[in-house]
Design a protein around this motif. Structure first.
Motif, PDB file in Angstrom:
ATOM      1  N   ASN A 233       0.843  -1.293  -0.046  1.00 22.31           N
ATOM      2  CA  ASN A 233      -0.080  -0.055  -0.046  1.00 22.31           C
ATOM      3  C   ASN A 233       0.895   1.294  -0.043  1.00 22.31           C
ATOM      4  OD1 ASN A 233      -2.407  -1.540   0.014  1.00 22.31           O
ATOM      5  ND2 ASN A 233      -2.509  -1.409   2.224  1.00 22.31           N
ATOM      6  N   TYR A 234       2.093   1.299   0.786  1.00 18.67           N
ATOM      7  CA  TYR A 234       2.805   2.269   0.924  1.00 18.67           C
ATOM      8  C   TYR A 234       3.439   2.404  -0.629  1.00 18.67           C
ATOM      9  CZ  TYR A 234       6.585   5.404   1.960  1.00 18.67           C
ATOM     10  OH  TYR A 234       7.619   6.557   2.237  1.00 18.67           O
TER      11      TYR A 234
ATOM     12  N   GLN B  86       2.393   1.859  -3.585  1.00 19.17           N
ATOM     13  CA  GLN B  86       1.434   2.438  -4.145  1.00 19.17           C
ATOM     14  C   GLN B  86       0.911   3.691  -4.340  1.00 19.17           C
ATOM     15  OE1 GLN B  86      -2.109  -0.392  -4.020  1.00 19.17           O
ATOM     16  NE2 GLN B  86      -1.060  -2.199  -5.136  1.00 19.17           N
ATOM     17  N   GLU B  87       0.649   4.303  -2.810  1.00 17.69           N
ATOM     18  CA  GLU B  87       0.526   5.505  -2.678  1.00 17.69           C
ATOM     19  C   GLU B  87       1.622   6.467  -2.956  1.00 17.69           C
ATOM     20  OE1 GLU B  87      -0.809   5.802   1.423  1.00 17.69           O
ATOM     21  OE2 GLU B  87      -2.223   4.283   0.951  1.00 17.69           O
ATOM     22  N   THR B  88       2.639   6.273  -2.688  1.00 19.51           N
ATOM     23  CA  THR B  88       3.812   7.158  -2.856  1.00 19.51           C
ATOM     24  C   THR B  88       4.604   6.818  -4.100  1.00 19.51           C
ATOM     25  OG1 THR B  88       5.630   5.876  -1.652  1.00 19.51           O
ATOM     26  CG2 THR B  88       4.214   7.300  -0.560  1.00 19.51           C
TER      27      THR B  88
END
Length: 122
Positions: free
Chosen positions: A102-103, A105-107
């Motif tokens: 998730n990290y 993908q988000e950043t």
């Protein structure tokens, strides 16, 4: 933990991330919670949970988590305690992998260690 969904708009049936399916299936197969409890926790139906468990068993047949119907009801032995600890450790690993994914993908930053990196110069 919010359940990841894709395709919720336009009236499509939601598709769940594989990591979410694995986490739910492992939590159920660990034997600590019933389908009703897991359903309330993640806002899922019993059919969803059953589908996730069947999907997990199909894609990961050599998993060391025993099916619920094969678990003994007697007093827990040392092997049972170790099996539960292993299942919990695998659940934690899955959670950490989901957090990393998730990290990233988000950043848009790949935080996994790259092989062949040079040690810092002294």
């Amino acid at each position: 933990m919010e359940k990841p969904r894709k395709g919720v708009s336009k009236g499509r049936i939601p598709t769940y991330e594989d990591s979410f399916k694995i986490a739910v299936a492992r939590e159920y197969l660990a034997g600590n919670y019933s389908t009703r409890q897991i359903g309330e926790k993640y806002n899922l139906t019993r059919d969803n949970i059953g589908h996730f468990v069947r999907w997990y068993r199909k894609h990961y047949p050599d998993s060391s988590t025993p099916p619920v119907e094969e678990q003994s009801i007697t007093a827990p032995s040392n092997d049972d305690v170790l099996t539960k600890e292993l299942a919990l450790a695998k659940l934690k690993i899955t959670a950490m992998e989901m957090m990393i994914s998730n990290y990233e993908q988000e950043t848009g930053v790949n935080i996994a260690k790259k092989s062949g990196t040079k040690p810092p110069a002294k």
